[in-house]
Design a protein around this motif. Structure first.
Motif, short mmCIF file in Angstrom:
data_model
loop_
_atom_site.label_atom_id
_atom_site.label_comp_id
_atom_site.label_asym_id
_atom_site.label_seq_id
_atom_site.Cartn_x
_atom_site.Cartn_y
_atom_site.Cartn_z
N ASN A 209 0.87 -1.17 0.00
CA ASN A 209 0.00 0.00 0.00
C ASN A 209 0.91 1.23 0.00
OD1 ASN A 209 0.81 0.55 2.72
ND2 ASN A 209 -0.85 -0.73 3.50
N GLN A 210 0.34 2.41 -0.10
CA GLN A 210 1.17 3.61 -0.20
C GLN A 210 2.03 3.82 1.03
OE1 GLN A 210 -0.73 7.26 -1.35
NE2 GLN A 210 -1.58 6.41 -3.22
N ALA A 211 1.48 3.55 2.20
CA ALA A 211 2.25 3.75 3.43
C ALA A 211 3.46 2.82 3.48
CB ALA A 211 1.36 3.54 4.66
N SER B 198 2.83 10.96 -1.62
CA SER B 198 1.58 11.44 -2.21
C SER B 198 1.83 12.65 -3.13
CB SER B 198 0.59 11.80 -1.10
OG SER B 198 -0.60 12.30 -1.66
N GLN B 199 2.68 13.56 -2.70
CA GLN B 199 2.99 14.74 -3.51
C GLN B 199 3.72 14.35 -4.80
OE1 GLN B 199 5.15 17.26 -0.81
NE2 GLN B 199 3.29 17.95 0.24
N GLN C 240 2.48 17.14 -7.45
CA GLN C 240 2.69 18.38 -6.72
C GLN C 240 4.17 18.65 -6.52
OE1 GLN C 240 0.35 17.39 -3.25
NE2 GLN C 240 -1.32 18.72 -3.90
N ARG C 241 4.96 17.59 -6.50
CA ARG C 241 6.41 17.69 -6.48
C ARG C 241 6.93 16.90 -7.67
NH1 ARG C 241 9.46 19.06 -1.82
NH2 ARG C 241 8.11 19.56 -0.08
N ALA C 242 8.00 17.39 -8.27
CA ALA C 242 8.52 16.72 -9.46
C ALA C 242 9.66 15.76 -9.15
CB ALA C 242 9.00 17.76 -10.48
#
Length: 184
Positions: free
Chosen positions: A38-40, A54-55, A60-62
């Motif tokens: 999972n993402q966590a 997540s960013q 939101q961040r490159a």
């Protein structure tokens, strides 16, 4: 999201494509799918905070600022290939992810690269073929554009539209099932 935010996100995803070969959202979702994370858990293995992951995924961040994290991403990509071709079991993959998590970079990439090159030299697996198709489609257009193209084609060419949706914007598991169902 306003137009300026959308433009910044699109620009970040293009930078990610040039730096990492594809937008990080697609790359991370594939690792999550292929390695059963999972993402966590992915964030923990990579050594990122969940918000930073997540960013990066959302554009939101490159850039991943830490070179060791970039090397962990590469090590996980190699591990995912090995899991897909059956040269590494799920249990072994879990142990290897712990090694990747503890690594500072450097040596993990070298050893994984050598192992991965040997493992990848046989006949291509269905999953590898599917991932190559997905990668090719995603290198020429964003998922939203592929969906738009599929919608345009659907009335006259429903099978081609389905192909674009499944391989261009779907999950790897769905594309593997599609591929296998069309081999007869």
């Amino acid at each position: 999201m306003d137009a300026a935010q959308q433009e910044a996100t699109a620009r970040a995803r293009e930078l990610q494509r040039s730096w990492y070969g594809e937008p990080l959202g697609a790359l991370f979702r594939r690792l999550i799918d292929d390695l059963g994370l999972n993402q966590a858990r992915l964030a923990a293995v990579l050594g990122l905070s969940a918000p930073m992951l997540s960013q990066l995924m959302s554009g939101q961040r490159a850039k991943i600022g830490n070179p060791a994290v970039v090397q962990r991403v590469q090590a996980l990509q190699e591990l995912a290939v090995q899991v897909a071709d059956g040269s590494v079991s799920a249990a072994e993959a879990t142990d290897r992810m712990e090694e990747v998590k503890k690594s500072q970079g450097g040596s993990v990439l070298t050893s994984s690269g050598q192992t991965g090159a040997g493992a990848g030299s046989g006949a291509p697996t269905v999953r590898r073929v599917v991932r190559e198709i997905q990668s090719l489609l995603r290198s020429v257009a964003a998922a939203g554009d592929i969906i738009d193209a599929a919608d345009s084609l659907a009335p006259a060419h429903p099978e081609l539209a389905e192909f674009l949706r499944v391989y261009g914007a779907g999950r790897t598991a769905e594309a593997v099932a599609h591929y296998e169902s069309h081999q007869n």
